[in-house]
Design an enzyme around this catalytic site. Structure first.
Site, mmCIF file in Angstrom:
data_model
loop_
_atom_site.group_PDB
_atom_site.id
_atom_site.type_symbol
_atom_site.label_atom_id
_atom_site.label_comp_id
_atom_site.label_asym_id
_atom_site.label_seq_id
_atom_site.Cartn_x
_atom_site.Cartn_y
_atom_site.Cartn_z
ATOM 1 N N ASN A 139 -64.208 82.206 -90.030
ATOM 2 C CA ASN A 139 -65.447 81.832 -90.739
ATOM 3 C C ASN A 139 -65.166 81.532 -92.208
ATOM 4 O OD1 ASN A 139 -67.088 82.290 -88.401
ATOM 5 N ND2 ASN A 139 -66.893 84.486 -88.795
ATOM 6 N N ARG A 144 -60.657 78.550 -99.722
ATOM 7 C CA ARG A 144 -60.888 79.994 -99.852
ATOM 8 C C ARG A 144 -59.802 80.788 -99.127
ATOM 9 N NH1 ARG A 144 -64.130 84.264 -97.925
ATOM 10 N NH2 ARG A 144 -64.872 85.559 -99.659
ATOM 11 N N ARG A 188 -62.974 90.720 -93.532
ATOM 12 C CA ARG A 188 -61.635 90.517 -92.973
ATOM 13 C C ARG A 188 -60.648 91.591 -93.438
ATOM 14 N NH1 ARG A 188 -63.997 86.490 -95.300
ATOM 15 N NH2 ARG A 188 -64.739 84.682 -94.099
ATOM 16 N N LYS A 230 -59.678 82.860 -80.262
ATOM 17 C CA LYS A 230 -59.253 81.776 -81.148
ATOM 18 C C LYS A 230 -58.134 82.208 -82.078
ATOM 19 C CE LYS A 230 -60.491 79.004 -85.084
ATOM 20 N NZ LYS A 230 -61.382 78.890 -86.249
ATOM 21 N N ASP A 249 -61.634 75.591 -81.603
ATOM 22 C CA ASP A 249 -62.624 75.803 -82.652
ATOM 23 C C ASP A 249 -63.760 74.811 -82.442
ATOM 24 O OD1 ASP A 249 -61.513 73.390 -83.403
ATOM 25 O OD2 ASP A 249 -61.520 73.870 -85.540
#
Length: 289
Positions: A139, A144, A188, A230, A249
């Protein structure tokens, strides 16, 4: 063309000869059909940046490299004969990608993807770094992701000439979520720590996943908190060079729904490579596949 599988499929380990010249400015490699820009900007790696002159600079396993391409020639700047074997393997320069592509079915979608993105090579990245990087990728967007990985290396990696190495699991296993707060990794962080703890303790034996049965390797990776199908497939394809792994994805879901509603075809064990071509192609050329 018929939609059958093209003959002359590549055998595992197939290699091709490289023309290399060593000089004071670095190593020159002549290699047809290779795209440096597509390889380093197709979403498989996060520690490379393009320079204003078109070259790329990055780091792998604590080694820094600047590399540029002009036509069929690569220049690995300041890389001598002793250091070249590392980069030769990293860029998978010996593999015959043309032979792999000949394993693909000759359908229109794959042919177009190969025509646009067929210069990509799947890097032989260090397994732990790839696993951790794709945990961070969840996500997230590429700028980033690169920022979080850069801060992770600066905070916890060993200093090396030109930057910081990617931290080993042992360097992260005893850290806390609070200590990872400066990374701005959000949810995360706890996944990174769980992966590090399992890898450092030997609960997860990363070295065995390169040769383990594919389904067994998938299940092993999914014992990590936050790792689903994934991320497991991405780690297997990009970190363990399991070319039959097939990450799905939103881009690939779109291709599968529109072009392969009956399921993705057999690609001779190179389904992951086909997926990478399709992924990069549709991101760049989204014209309503």
């Amino acid at each position: 063309m018929d939609a059958g599988v093209v003959s002359s499929c590549a055998e595992p380990g197939v290699t091709m000869k490289l023309r290399t010249v060593f000089s004071p400015e670095g190593t020159r490699v002549t290699l047809k059909g290779f795209s440096l820009a597509d390889t380093l900007d197709c979403g498989q790696c996060f520690r490379w940046e393009q320079n204003p002159d078109g070259s790329f600079s990055g780091m792998a396993e604590g080694r820094v490299l600047t590399i540029r391409q002009q036509g069929d020639e690569l220049l690995l700047c300041r890389v001598g004969e002793a250091d070249f074997p590392f980069w030769r393997r990293y860029f998978d320069l010996d593999a015959d990608y043309g032979a792999m592509i000949r394993c693909f079915p000759a359908d229109e979608t794959l042919q177009r993807a190969c025509g646009r993105a067929g210069g990509i090579r799947l890097l032989r990245q260090e397994p732990w770094e790839a696993l951790c990087s794709f945990i961070i990728s969840q996500n997230n967007n590429i700028p980033r992701i690169k920022g979080i990985i850069g801060r992770l290396c600066e905070q916890f990696g060993q200093p090396v000439p030109g930057g910081f190495a990617f931290p080993r699991p042992e360097e992260l296993a005893d850290r806390t979520v609070e200590e990872l707060a400066p990374l701005r990794a959000g949810f995360r962080a706890k996944y990174i720590l769980d992966a590090a703890e399992k890898a450092a303790s030997g609960v997860l034996l990363l070295a065995q996943l390169e040769t383990a049965p594919l389904e067994e390797a998938r299940q092993a990776l999914q014992t990590i908190r936050g790792v689903g199908p994934k991320v497991a497939e991405c780690a297997l394809l990009y970190g363990f060079h399991r070319l039959d792994a097939f990450p799905v994805d939103t881009w690939i879901k779109k291709v599968l729904a529109r072009c392969y509603p009956g399921g993705f075809p057999d690609c001779g064990g190179y389904e992951g490579l086909a997926q990478q071509f399709l992924f990069h192609y549709i991101r760049l050329e989204d014209r309503g596949l």
